[in-house]
Design an enzyme around this catalytic site. Structure first.
Site, PDB file in Angstrom:
ATOM      1  N   HIS A 528      33.865  49.210  31.263  1.00 17.63           N
ATOM      2  CA  HIS A 528      34.106  50.169  32.345  1.00 17.63           C
ATOM      3  C   HIS A 528      33.203  51.404  32.193  1.00 17.63           C
ATOM      4  O   HIS A 528      32.130  51.316  31.640  1.00 17.63           O
ATOM      5  CB  HIS A 528      35.586  50.522  32.409  1.00 17.63           C
ATOM      6  CG  HIS A 528      36.463  49.315  32.480  1.00 17.63           C
ATOM      7  ND1 HIS A 528      36.653  48.580  33.624  1.00 17.63           N
ATOM      8  CD2 HIS A 528      37.166  48.662  31.509  1.00 17.63           C
ATOM      9  CE1 HIS A 528      37.445  47.549  33.390  1.00 17.63           C
ATOM     10  NE2 HIS A 528      37.771  47.567  32.104  1.00 17.63           N
ATOM     11  N   GLU A 542      41.245  53.427  29.947  1.00 19.93           N
ATOM     12  CA  GLU A 542      40.621  52.368  29.154  1.00 19.93           C
ATOM     13  C   GLU A 542      39.166  52.700  28.849  1.00 19.93           C
ATOM     14  O   GLU A 542      38.683  52.490  27.733  1.00 19.93           O
ATOM     15  CB  GLU A 542      40.704  51.036  29.899  1.00 19.93           C
ATOM     16  CG  GLU A 542      40.064  49.879  29.141  1.00 19.93           C
ATOM     17  CD  GLU A 542      40.071  48.585  29.931  1.00 19.93           C
ATOM     18  OE1 GLU A 542      39.642  47.565  29.363  1.00 19.93           O
ATOM     19  OE2 GLU A 542      40.491  48.594  31.115  1.00 19.93           O
ATOM     20  N   HIS A 595      37.457  46.292  25.143  1.00 22.89           N
ATOM     21  CA  HIS A 595      38.388  46.575  26.245  1.00 22.89           C
ATOM     22  C   HIS A 595      39.790  46.865  25.702  1.00 22.89           C
ATOM     23  O   HIS A 595      40.098  46.580  24.540  1.00 22.89           O
ATOM     24  CB  HIS A 595      38.468  45.386  27.205  1.00 22.89           C
ATOM     25  CG  HIS A 595      37.278  45.229  28.090  1.00 22.89           C
ATOM     26  ND1 HIS A 595      37.254  45.628  29.400  1.00 22.89           N
ATOM     27  CD2 HIS A 595      36.046  44.716  27.835  1.00 22.89           C
ATOM     28  CE1 HIS A 595      36.069  45.361  29.920  1.00 22.89           C
ATOM     29  NE2 HIS A 595      35.324  44.812  28.982  1.00 22.89           N
ATOM     30  N   GLU A 661      40.376  42.598  23.368  1.00 25.57           N
ATOM     31  CA  GLU A 661      41.441  43.367  24.024  1.00 25.57           C
ATOM     32  C   GLU A 661      42.285  43.962  22.899  1.00 25.57           C
ATOM     33  O   GLU A 661      43.098  43.280  22.287  1.00 25.57           O
ATOM     34  CB  GLU A 661      42.291  42.456  24.907  1.00 25.57           C
ATOM     35  CG  GLU A 661      41.556  41.859  26.093  1.00 25.57           C
ATOM     36  CD  GLU A 661      41.408  42.821  27.261  1.00 25.57           C
ATOM     37  OE1 GLU A 661      41.712  44.031  27.084  1.00 25.57           O
ATOM     38  OE2 GLU A 661      40.995  42.374  28.339  1.00 25.57           O
TER      39      GLU A 661
END
Length: 698
Positions: A528, A542, A595, A661
């Site tokens: 992102h 995030e 992430h 993650e």
């Protein structure tokens, strides 16, 4: 500019409030499906998620596109705001008739919720496979979902379905490149590419300086082909552009395999600024060699307050003017990109800074008529004068210090993976003393205050060459400069001891130069960034956590002797194509995307590692090793490794790749852990250890 006209205002349909999280191509959901409520049946159903790309840029929305099936047929539905926001068309919603109208210069398209009919300029037609527009809700937020192929083709766009990644690509109509010329006669030199019609591009810069690779500026031209004489191309299909300009080594264009796009690649000896735009009058795509101002921000650097100006060229061409209560910094031969090029100001009212103004300055009275100047004005608080301000440029950045010159004449630079230099430039000739303790690896310099004016500082450099640098008063007449060298680092004094005007030290880390990983390049990809926040927690984003951990992983790997490239080192948006193109262009050996996870409620927790099931690359084993190290180090709940063959960054990277993650930002307890510095450091070290495990296995 897009306009929204409401006949009956239904705010829930075009709700612009911040969602729980946004959908780009990430794994913010714990599956590849999403649950949506159909307003017609009032039932919730699971739908496959679709990735969306527009002219090479991935689209980020709060509700993703979906595959919707009816009567044995399947079509892609997307929120209508994706089309109107990004393509610039007017829309109108009628709450009574439940009709949405899209208006262009030549067409009026009307879609009715749950109706298989549509009208084009008043003529009724059947929608493909009778699949209608739908009003659907996700987590209480309603969106008008429309058939993307039907709508975009009616708007004159081309659409492409990529089954491998379940992606819809929307492009401008295909065009052709007719000619390519280098124009050296203009004030700012240009590459001009004649096309059959308007084209869209994506572009990015690759800094290869510390990787022993060429710097590159890359422009990808979307949905085009060559229509030129084949004799202009070499046997590999490259068109070489004859450029003679300082700082540019070479430039060429070629087709990108399996994409329908063409790439312009400019190899650089130094970092140069570029601007890419389409000239509607001449029908040419223009690559202009000019600097730009990308960002203006406040930072605290080396215990000092500073305004930092990010440019696109190293070094920038500066002109500094000192007024009584303000300092003017002109970046000459530059376009203002910050704030979309518009005049503006930022009120700081702290640390001696009242406000900072910026504009694309009219140069007619102070410069040559063809010059372009980005002007930044720092207005000082009461009690401060321009005597308190120091301006310097390092690389492509400009630093404006308002509390003195903490680095005035003092410049430490990491030159490569295993070396660095420190230069101290005296204002007046003098002598100095050195002392080195090999046990503590502490190097100290006694420097006379009569030769240089330094501010006190204590900075953790920790770049695997030097651990820290400290400047303090030794006594009334001398500074004491202390440098703690990293393990394996030695130094060389390149200066005389007496009557000198410069101290020059060079540092070399033998352990790093002899590391068995010195030729292994890892690309770290913090997910992102910029307008794409990723998952939104109650306390943080995030994108913020991904960048923090990504930088820590980079630092940890560099301390082991790896070459490391990070796809973003600040809060900027990086497209999915750019992330994978960078890794592939660099010929990276490994790719790790960072992430945080999220879900519609706070219950899920734990970490997982995603991979593309490619046996040849051994992605599954890479994911397993990394996940095991993360679980052992963090003590987190083990959600396992997950096969995700459709994720763009995992599908399109050509080297072993994983996506970590690290926890659920939507879970308050786990969010707090993810925000903890020690937890972040442990995660970074575990990822690095997972890389070591995989390389040993491989």
């Amino acid at each position: 500019m897009r306009k929204i006209v409401f006949v009956v205002i239904i705010s829930l349909i075009f709700n612009l409030s911040i969602p729980l999280f946004t959908y780009g191509e990430s794994s913010t959901d714990i599956s590849e499906n999403i649950n949506l409520l159909d307003s017609k049946t009032n039932k919730t159903q699971s739908y496959p998620v679709v990735n969306l790309m527009l002219s090479g840029e991935d689209l980020v929305t709060d509700v993703p596109g979906i595959l919707y099936s009816l009567g044995g047929y399947t079509r892609t539905l997307v929120p209508i705001s994706i089309i109107t926001d990004n393509l610039g068309y007017d829309i109108l919603w009628d709450g009574k008739t439940k009709e949405v109208t899209i208006t262009t210069e030549s067409k009026t398209i009307v879609l009715k919720i749950n109706s298989s009919d549509a009208t084009i300029n008043g003529e009724k037609i059947k929608l493909p496979n009778d699949i209608p527009a739908k009003l659907m809700a996700y987590n209480g937020t309603y969106r008008t979902m429309v058939p993307v192929r039907f709508v975009t083709e009616q708007l004159g766009k081309e659409i492409k379905w990529i089954n491998d990644t379940r992606t819809v690509e929307i492009n401008e109509p295909k065009q052709y490149i007719k000619s390519i010329v280098y124009d050296r006669e203009r004030h700012f030199k240009e590459i001009r590419i004649k096309t059959s019609g308007k084209v869209k591009t994506t572009s990015y810069y690759i800094d290869g300086t510390k990787l022993n690779k060429k710097n590159k500026y890359v422009v990808d031209i979307q949905n085009v082909d060559f229509k030129m004489d084949k004799i202009n191309f070499d046997k590999n299909g490259y068109y070489k552009i004859p450029i003679e300009l300082y700082g540019i080594d070479s430039a060429n264009m070629y087709k990108i395999k399996d994409t329908g796009n063409i790439r312009l690649e400019v190899n650089l000896d130094i970092k140069k600024g570029f601007d890419v735009f389409y000239d509607d009058k001449s029908g040419e795509l223009v690559v202009e060699f000019i600097n730009s101002v990308e960002d203006i921000r406040y930072e605290k650097l080396y215990n000092a307050d500073a305004i930092v100006i990010d440019t696109n060229q190293a070094p920038p061409d500066l002109n500094v003017k000192y007024l009584k209560n303000a300092v003017i910094v002109d970046i000459v031969n530059s376009k203002l990109k910050f704030n979309s090029g518009k005049f503006g100001s930022i009120d700081f009212k702290k640390d001696g800074i009242e406000k900072v103004s910026f504009s694309q300055f009219d140069p007619s009275n102070e410069y040559e008529k063809d010059d372009l100047v980005s002007r930044v004005v720092v207005n000082l608080s009461e009690g401060k004068t321009s005597d308190d301000v120091y301006v310097e440029d390092i690389g492509d950045k400009v630093y404006i210090y308002v509390s003195g010159a903490p680095l005035n004449g003092f410049n430490y630079v990491k030159n490569g993976l295993d070396s660095g230099t420190l230069d101290i430039n005296f204002d007046k000739k003098g002598s100095y003393k050195t002392n080195y303790d090999s046990n503590s690896k502490l190097l100290t310099l006694e420097v006379p205050k009569s030769s240089i004016n330094l501010d006190k500082m204590n900075v953790d450099i920790d770049d695997s060459i030097v651990d820290l640098i400290k400047i303090d008063d030794m006594d009334m007449n001398n500074y004491l400069i202390s440098l703690k060298l990293s393990k394996g680092t030695s130094y060389k004094n390149n200066s005389e001891k007496n009557n000198i005007d410069n101290i020059s030290l060079s540092f070399f880390n033998k352990e790093l130069s002899n590391s068995k990983y010195k030729n292994t390049l890892v690309v770290i990809d913090p997910g992102h960034g910029g307008s794409d926040a990723g998952a939104v927690g109650s306390k943080t984003y995030e994108k913020t956590l991904a960048l923090i951990v990504g930088k820590k992983v980079k630092k940890e790997l560099e301390s082991l002797g790896f070459k490391v490239y990070i796809t973003r080192d600040n809060d900027k948006r990086v497209s999915l194509q750019e992330r994978t193109n960078i890794a592939n262009s660099l010929g990276a050996d490994l790719f790790v995307s960072i992430h945080m996870n999220s879900y519609v409620n706070a219950n899920p927790y734990g970490l997982e590692v995603l991979y593309n099931p490619n046996d040849k690359l051994k992605n599954k084993e890479f994911a397993e090793f990394t996940k095991n190290e993360l679980i052992n180090s963090l003590g987190a709940f083990d959600r396992g490794i997950v096969s995700r063959p459709r994720l763009y960054v995992l599908r399109h990277t050509e080297m072993p790749s994983i996506l970590t993650e690290l926890g659920f930002i939507s879970n308050p307890t786990e969010q707090d852990k993810l925000m903890n510095v020690d937890y972040q450091t442990k995660a970074a070290k575990a990822i690095a250890k997972g890389i070591l495990d995989f390389l040993s296995f491989k």
